[in-house]
Design a protein around this motif. Structure first.
Motif, PDB file in Angstrom:
ATOM      1  N   ARG A 135     -33.544  -1.141   1.782  1.00 47.38           N
ATOM      2  CA  ARG A 135     -33.473  -1.140   0.171  1.00 47.38           C
ATOM      3  C   ARG A 135     -33.936  -2.369  -0.372  1.00 47.38           C
ATOM      4  O   ARG A 135     -34.115  -2.314  -1.662  1.00 47.38           O
ATOM      5  CB  ARG A 135     -32.142  -0.668  -0.435  1.00 47.38           C
ATOM      6  CG  ARG A 135     -31.603   0.617   0.105  1.00 47.38           C
ATOM      7  CD  ARG A 135     -32.529   1.863  -0.419  1.00 47.38           C
ATOM      8  NE  ARG A 135     -31.871   3.331  -0.214  1.00 47.38           N
ATOM      9  CZ  ARG A 135     -32.068   3.854   0.747  1.00 47.38           C
ATOM     10  NH1 ARG A 135     -32.829   3.339   1.947  1.00 47.38           N
ATOM     11  NH2 ARG A 135     -31.515   4.985   1.004  1.00 47.38           N
ATOM     12  N   ASP A 168     -28.058   6.446   2.907  1.00 47.89           N
ATOM     13  CA  ASP A 168     -27.466   5.722   1.976  1.00 47.89           C
ATOM     14  C   ASP A 168     -26.046   4.920   2.401  1.00 47.89           C
ATOM     15  O   ASP A 168     -25.286   4.557   1.631  1.00 47.89           O
ATOM     16  CB  ASP A 168     -27.137   6.499   0.936  1.00 47.89           C
ATOM     17  CG  ASP A 168     -28.218   7.085   0.099  1.00 47.89           C
ATOM     18  OD1 ASP A 168     -29.389   6.304   0.011  1.00 47.89           O
ATOM     19  OD2 ASP A 168     -28.268   8.103  -0.314  1.00 47.89           O
ATOM     20  N   VAL A 205     -38.946  -9.693  -8.235  1.00 51.49           N
ATOM     21  CA  VAL A 205     -37.754  -9.097  -8.076  1.00 51.49           C
ATOM     22  C   VAL A 205     -36.642  -9.974  -8.818  1.00 51.49           C
ATOM     23  O   VAL A 205     -36.588 -11.323  -8.577  1.00 51.49           O
ATOM     24  CB  VAL A 205     -37.301  -8.688  -6.905  1.00 51.49           C
ATOM     25  CG1 VAL A 205     -35.711  -8.253  -6.769  1.00 51.49           C
ATOM     26  CG2 VAL A 205     -38.336  -7.996  -6.200  1.00 51.49           C
ATOM     27  N   ARG A 256     -33.104  -8.416  -9.732  1.00 50.24           N
ATOM     28  CA  ARG A 256     -32.335  -7.772  -9.590  1.00 50.24           C
ATOM     29  C   ARG A 256     -32.301  -6.856  -8.376  1.00 50.24           C
ATOM     30  O   ARG A 256     -33.286  -6.103  -8.149  1.00 50.24           O
ATOM     31  CB  ARG A 256     -31.822  -7.009 -10.922  1.00 50.24           C
ATOM     32  CG  ARG A 256     -30.624  -6.132 -10.999  1.00 50.24           C
ATOM     33  CD  ARG A 256     -30.102  -5.678 -12.270  1.00 50.24           C
ATOM     34  NE  ARG A 256     -28.881  -5.143 -12.409  1.00 50.24           N
ATOM     35  CZ  ARG A 256     -27.644  -5.706 -12.476  1.00 50.24           C
ATOM     36  NH1 ARG A 256     -27.666  -7.137 -12.479  1.00 50.24           N
ATOM     37  NH2 ARG A 256     -26.568  -4.970 -12.543  1.00 50.24           N
ATOM     38  N   LEU A 257     -31.233  -6.719  -7.739  1.00 52.28           N
ATOM     39  CA  LEU A 257     -31.121  -6.071  -6.517  1.00 52.28           C
ATOM     40  C   LEU A 257     -30.292  -4.742  -6.742  1.00 52.28           C
ATOM     41  O   LEU A 257     -29.169  -4.787  -7.377  1.00 52.28           O
ATOM     42  CB  LEU A 257     -30.794  -6.791  -5.113  1.00 52.28           C
ATOM     43  CG  LEU A 257     -31.559  -7.666  -4.656  1.00 52.28           C
ATOM     44  CD1 LEU A 257     -30.906  -8.668  -3.636  1.00 52.28           C
ATOM     45  CD2 LEU A 257     -32.832  -7.219  -4.298  1.00 52.28           C
ATOM     46  N   SER A 258     -30.474  -3.787  -5.911  1.00 58.75           N
ATOM     47  CA  SER A 258     -29.463  -2.423  -6.102  1.00 58.75           C
ATOM     48  C   SER A 258     -28.276  -2.843  -5.284  1.00 58.75           C
ATOM     49  O   SER A 258     -28.280  -3.874  -4.488  1.00 58.75           O
ATOM     50  CB  SER A 258     -30.042  -1.313  -5.552  1.00 58.75           C
ATOM     51  OG  SER A 258     -30.084  -1.532  -3.980  1.00 58.75           O
ATOM     52  N   ARG A 259     -27.302  -2.387  -5.398  1.00 63.72           N
ATOM     53  CA  ARG A 259     -25.879  -2.390  -4.620  1.00 63.72           C
ATOM     54  C   ARG A 259     -26.226  -2.143  -3.303  1.00 63.72           C
ATOM     55  O   ARG A 259     -25.657  -3.405  -2.326  1.00 63.72           O
ATOM     56  CB  ARG A 259     -25.005  -1.448  -5.228  1.00 63.72           C
ATOM     57  CG  ARG A 259     -23.501  -1.685  -4.448  1.00 63.72           C
ATOM     58  CD  ARG A 259     -22.411  -1.073  -5.056  1.00 63.72           C
ATOM     59  NE  ARG A 259     -21.206  -0.991  -4.149  1.00 63.72           N
ATOM     60  CZ  ARG A 259     -20.586  -2.210  -4.144  1.00 63.72           C
ATOM     61  NH1 ARG A 259     -20.798  -3.256  -4.702  1.00 63.72           N
ATOM     62  NH2 ARG A 259     -19.360  -2.006  -3.208  1.00 63.72           N
ATOM     63  N   THR A 260     -26.897  -1.446  -2.786  1.00 58.12           N
ATOM     64  CA  THR A 260     -27.213  -1.300  -1.291  1.00 58.12           C
ATOM     65  C   THR A 260     -28.093  -2.419  -0.561  1.00 58.12           C
ATOM     66  O   THR A 260     -27.823  -3.032   0.206  1.00 58.12           O
ATOM     67  CB  THR A 260     -27.829   0.076  -0.970  1.00 58.12           C
ATOM     68  OG1 THR A 260     -27.103   1.076  -1.500  1.00 58.12           O
ATOM     69  CG2 THR A 260     -27.809   0.209   0.569  1.00 58.12           C
ATOM     70  N   ALA A 261     -29.173  -3.031  -1.572  1.00 61.96           N
ATOM     71  CA  ALA A 261     -29.796  -4.002  -1.256  1.00 61.96           C
ATOM     72  C   ALA A 261     -28.916  -5.374  -1.093  1.00 61.96           C
ATOM     73  O   ALA A 261     -29.032  -6.110  -0.267  1.00 61.96           O
ATOM     74  CB  ALA A 261     -31.215  -4.288  -2.117  1.00 61.96           C
ATOM     75  N   THR A 262     -28.238  -5.328  -1.898  1.00 68.48           N
ATOM     76  CA  THR A 262     -27.268  -6.653  -1.994  1.00 68.48           C
ATOM     77  C   THR A 262     -26.350  -6.616  -0.900  1.00 68.48           C
ATOM     78  O   THR A 262     -26.261  -7.716  -0.021  1.00 68.48           O
ATOM     79  CB  THR A 262     -26.401  -6.755  -3.380  1.00 68.48           C
ATOM     80  OG1 THR A 262     -27.303  -6.713  -4.326  1.00 68.48           O
ATOM     81  CG2 THR A 262     -25.404  -7.898  -3.326  1.00 68.48           C
ATOM     82  N   PRO A 322     -36.626  -4.846  -1.701  1.00 70.65           N
ATOM     83  CA  PRO A 322     -38.033  -4.596  -2.102  1.00 70.65           C
ATOM     84  C   PRO A 322     -39.269  -5.445  -1.532  1.00 70.65           C
ATOM     85  O   PRO A 322     -38.507  -6.555  -0.755  1.00 70.65           O
ATOM     86  CB  PRO A 322     -37.972  -4.997  -3.477  1.00 70.65           C
ATOM     87  CG  PRO A 322     -36.563  -5.769  -3.847  1.00 70.65           C
ATOM     88  CD  PRO A 322     -35.927  -5.512  -2.744  1.00 70.65           C
TER      89      PRO A 322
END
Length: 160
Positions: free
Chosen positions: A82, A45, A114, A116-122, A84
């Motif tokens: 992370r 993470d 997609v 929206r992305l997670s914070r980690t993916a961003t 997609p």
């Protein structure tokens, strides 16, 4: 007697037998990672910077490598992504936007595009774009601001 003792002491302290030496050249100063491209994957993470021999590349090319996922050797080191699989993204050295893509069939089920992305993916995208841009401009990664889809400007350090 005192004078004699003082002279002996001073002589002992200054006459160690090692003469002066000239400056010895050691080549160019260390400059850290110079060639190649830095991609940001995830390990436990947390974002982890990984060097790839390609490059230096434009931001869009670095993101293309990133969206391809980790290599088998990187996966062996427990590096993951992370992002997609059906991510349609357009990157430049100023930032990235997500494009409207078509649904994608993965494992027998349709995934919607997609949006929206997670914070980690961003963070993976921001840091990879910032690293590519910094390498091209000769800057520090944290001096590069990247525009994200919500219109904000962030830097890689915001995701650590």
């Amino acid at each position: 007697m005192r004078t004699w003792l003082l002279v002996l002491l001073l002589t002992a302290c200054t006459a160690c037998g090692v003469g002066p030496t000239p400056v010895i050249g050691a080549g160019e100063a260390a400059r850290g990672f110079v060639q190649g491209t830095r991609l940001y994957f995830v390990q436990q993470d947390r974002l982890v910077s990984v060097g790839r021999p390609e490059g230096p590349l434009e931001a869009a090319e670095a993101v293309e490598l990133l969206t391809g996922g980790p290599t088998s050797k990187e996966s062996e080191r427990a590096l993951d992504t992370r992002l997609p699989r059906n991510l349609a993204v357009r990157a430049s050295e100023d930032g990235f936007t997500m494009e409207k893509g078509a649904p994608m069939l993965v494992g027998g089920r349709w995934l919607p595009p997609v949006s929206r992305l997670s914070r980690t993916a961003t963070g993976q995208l921001v840091c990879t774009i910032a690293a590519a841009t910094a390498a091209k401009r000769g800057m520090d990664v944290d001096d590069v601001r990247v525009t994200v889809p919500d219109g904000g400007r962030v830097r890689c350090g915001d995701f650590s």
